[in-house]
Design a protein around this motif. Structure first.
Motif, PDB file in Angstrom:
ATOM      1  N   GLU A 139       1.142  -0.998  -0.012  1.00 20.61           N
ATOM      2  CA  GLU A 139      -0.602  -0.339  -0.287  1.00 20.61           C
ATOM      3  C   GLU A 139       0.872   1.078  -0.025  1.00 20.61           C
ATOM      4  O   GLU A 139       2.341   1.829   0.558  1.00 20.61           O
ATOM      5  CB  GLU A 139      -0.713   0.185   0.997  1.00 20.61           C
ATOM      6  CG  GLU A 139      -1.631  -1.330   0.879  1.00 20.61           C
ATOM      7  CD  GLU A 139      -2.707  -0.902   2.437  1.00 20.61           C
ATOM      8  OE1 GLU A 139      -2.170  -0.704   3.781  1.00 20.61           O
ATOM      9  OE2 GLU A 139      -3.289  -1.901   2.757  1.00 20.61           O
ATOM     10  N   PRO A 140       0.139   2.281  -0.925  1.00 21.47           N
ATOM     11  CA  PRO A 140       0.822   3.980  -0.513  1.00 21.47           C
ATOM     12  C   PRO A 140       1.125   4.246   0.825  1.00 21.47           C
ATOM     13  O   PRO A 140       0.355   3.751   1.860  1.00 21.47           O
ATOM     14  CB  PRO A 140       0.465   4.787  -1.221  1.00 21.47           C
ATOM     15  CG  PRO A 140      -0.293   3.811  -2.313  1.00 21.47           C
ATOM     16  CD  PRO A 140      -1.143   2.852  -1.328  1.00 21.47           C
ATOM     17  N   CYS A 141       2.243   3.970   1.672  1.00 23.61           N
ATOM     18  CA  CYS A 141       2.659   4.901   2.802  1.00 23.61           C
ATOM     19  C   CYS A 141       3.899   5.814   3.023  1.00 23.61           C
ATOM     20  O   CYS A 141       4.014   6.731   1.306  1.00 23.61           O
ATOM     21  CB  CYS A 141       3.803   3.698   3.382  1.00 23.61           C
ATOM     22  SG  CYS A 141       5.029   3.891   2.488  1.00 23.61           S
ATOM     23  N   ARG A 142       3.782   6.879   3.351  1.00 22.07           N
ATOM     24  CA  ARG A 142       5.094   7.946   3.555  1.00 22.07           C
ATOM     25  C   ARG A 142       6.255   7.440   2.824  1.00 22.07           C
ATOM     26  O   ARG A 142       6.706   6.701   2.521  1.00 22.07           O
ATOM     27  CB  ARG A 142       4.816   8.638   5.262  1.00 22.07           C
ATOM     28  CG  ARG A 142       5.539   7.591   5.693  1.00 22.07           C
ATOM     29  CD  ARG A 142       5.655   8.073   7.906  1.00 22.07           C
ATOM     30  NE  ARG A 142       6.243   6.883   8.109  1.00 22.07           N
ATOM     31  CZ  ARG A 142       7.616   6.624   8.189  1.00 22.07           C
ATOM     32  NH1 ARG A 142       8.278   8.138   7.757  1.00 22.07           N
ATOM     33  NH2 ARG A 142       7.868   6.012   9.117  1.00 22.07           N
ATOM     34  N   SER A 164       6.556   3.098  -4.704  1.00 23.82           N
ATOM     35  CA  SER A 164       6.237   4.151  -5.399  1.00 23.82           C
ATOM     36  C   SER A 164       6.801   4.965  -3.961  1.00 23.82           C
ATOM     37  O   SER A 164       6.791   6.198  -4.402  1.00 23.82           O
ATOM     38  CB  SER A 164       4.744   4.475  -5.533  1.00 23.82           C
ATOM     39  OG  SER A 164       3.925   4.551  -4.458  1.00 23.82           O
ATOM     40  N   SER A 165       6.866   4.964  -2.642  1.00 26.00           N
ATOM     41  CA  SER A 165       7.143   5.289  -1.281  1.00 26.00           C
ATOM     42  C   SER A 165       9.118   5.193  -0.965  1.00 26.00           C
ATOM     43  O   SER A 165       9.465   5.461  -0.479  1.00 26.00           O
ATOM     44  CB  SER A 165       6.242   5.163  -0.236  1.00 26.00           C
ATOM     45  OG  SER A 165       4.743   5.711  -1.162  1.00 26.00           O
ATOM     46  N   CYS A 176       9.379   9.938  -3.698  1.00 25.77           N
ATOM     47  CA  CYS A 176      10.605   8.485  -3.514  1.00 25.77           C
ATOM     48  C   CYS A 176       9.716   8.478  -4.115  1.00 25.77           C
ATOM     49  O   CYS A 176       8.651   7.383  -4.912  1.00 25.77           O
ATOM     50  CB  CYS A 176       9.846   7.964  -2.458  1.00 25.77           C
ATOM     51  SG  CYS A 176      10.945   8.660  -0.570  1.00 25.77           S
ATOM     52  N   ARG A 177      10.518   8.320  -5.890  1.00 28.18           N
ATOM     53  CA  ARG A 177      10.160   7.984  -7.024  1.00 28.18           C
ATOM     54  C   ARG A 177      11.018   6.185  -7.535  1.00 28.18           C
ATOM     55  O   ARG A 177      11.917   6.346  -7.125  1.00 28.18           O
ATOM     56  CB  ARG A 177      10.390   8.200  -8.437  1.00 28.18           C
ATOM     57  CG  ARG A 177       9.738   8.312  -9.609  1.00 28.18           C
ATOM     58  CD  ARG A 177       9.626   9.336 -10.799  1.00 28.18           C
ATOM     59  NE  ARG A 177       9.472  10.243 -10.516  1.00 28.18           N
ATOM     60  CZ  ARG A 177      10.291  11.031 -10.635  1.00 28.18           C
ATOM     61  NH1 ARG A 177      10.979  11.343 -11.677  1.00 28.18           N
ATOM     62  NH2 ARG A 177       9.710  12.563 -10.301  1.00 28.18           N
ATOM     63  N   PRO A 178      10.410   5.219  -7.368  1.00 33.49           N
ATOM     64  CA  PRO A 178      10.531   3.993  -7.945  1.00 33.49           C
ATOM     65  C   PRO A 178      11.515   3.339  -8.961  1.00 33.49           C
ATOM     66  O   PRO A 178      11.676   4.893 -10.029  1.00 33.49           O
ATOM     67  CB  PRO A 178       9.444   3.097  -8.374  1.00 33.49           C
ATOM     68  CG  PRO A 178       8.604   3.962  -8.324  1.00 33.49           C
ATOM     69  CD  PRO A 178       8.743   5.392  -8.307  1.00 33.49           C
TER      70      PRO A 178
END
Length: 293
Positions: A203-206, A234-235, A283-285
């Motif tokens: 899940e998306p996170c900070r 993504s983060s 934060c880009r993968p």
């Protein structure tokens, strides 16, 4: 398994199978020794203020990267294992001048009664003790197999990114493994693809401050399919290294793994010249594969 079989059919794969068998034998001999809890040597980093007693290789690291040499390195083993899994890696890191290299043990019953979330909280408490005893604000973590997933949960969900500067995972089931269906326990259910735990981690996170370095092998016989050891989020800032011909157990003793670990640790403070991920949004993968394959 087709990917693993193709990797085994190469000259490097044959050598990898031989290394896996040899390390399995050596590991069986070392396992009882590894059951003894390693005592932390908190004076390790402070001895680096004098370099005259150090061998040339260690002296070179201390002089060129004192902060990297003094930051504790925490090694977290995999399921049913103990710190003997890092017998080769820990010795190699110390010989290169890293002052505090500490391999932790968690219960061998984790496979039956364990829980990744609880283990991650215990890891966090252990890291706090290490920081208190060494006077260091942060640590580097290297996790093999399940150890990498435990460390990831601590970093990603328990605010461990304030303590962990870089996390290197070796053959970790970031996306689960079909091998987890072989043992129906609460822990192995968490390691199955699509489990509640893995869904939570996806899940998306900070934005996360820890730098992730992921090592996976096409010949891994425990992570099925092998690409499930990759990490895309993504983060998270992720650097990926693909090895074609190393078995699951022998990943911590592979010389290429040692190179990745040393490089990740020594350059973690110099992102301006050695970026782990492209700049831009928080934060880009990234997908960076080295030349091991």
């Amino acid at each position: 398994m087709k990917v693993a079989l193709r990797a085994m059919a190469t000259p490097g794969g044959v050598r990898g199978v031989a290394m896996e068998a040899a390390w399995l034998t050596a590991h069986a001999v070392l396992y009882p020794w590894g059951a003894i809890t390693e005592q932390l040597r908190p004076d390790g980093q402070y001895r680096h203020y004098r370099t005259d007693v150090l061998p040339p290789r260690q002296r070179g690291l201390v002089v060129s990267a004192m902060d990297a040499a003094g930051t504790p390195i925490v090694l977290v083993h995999g399921i049913g294992d103990n710190r003997s899994a890092f017998a080769v890696l820990s010795g190699a890191l110390r010989r290169r001048g890293f002052g505090v290299v500490h391999a932790i043990n968690y219960s061998v019953l984790t496979a039956l009664t364990g829980d990744v979330r609880r283990s991650a909280a215990l890891l966090g408490a252990h890291i706090e003790r290490i920081c208190e005893q060494t006077g260091s604000d942060q640590v580097h973590v290297v996790g093999h197999s399940l150890g990498g997933l435990i460390a990831r949960y601590y970093v990603q969900r328990l605010h461990g990114d304030a303590r962990v500067r870089s996390l290197v995972t070796l053959g970790t089931p970031h996306n689960g493994t079909l091998a987890a269906y072989l043992l129906p326990t609460p822990l192995t259910r968490q390691l199955r693809p699509g489990s509640e735990l893995l869904t939570e981690l996806a899940e998306p996170c900070r934005p996360c401050r820890t730098r992730f370095v992921v090592v996976w092998s096409e010949m891994d016989q425990v992570i099925v399919p092998q690409r499930n050891a990759r990490l895309e989020h993504s983060s998270l800032l992720v650097e990926e290294h693909q090895i074609r011909d190393s078995g699951h157990l022998s990943l911590p003793v592979d010389t290429r793994t040692l190179h990745v670990v040393v490089t990740a640790i020594t350059r973690s403070d110099d992102l301006s010249t050695h970026p782990i991920a492209p700049g831009g949004e928080a934060c880009r993968p990234s997908q960076i594969t080295d030349g091991h394959s």
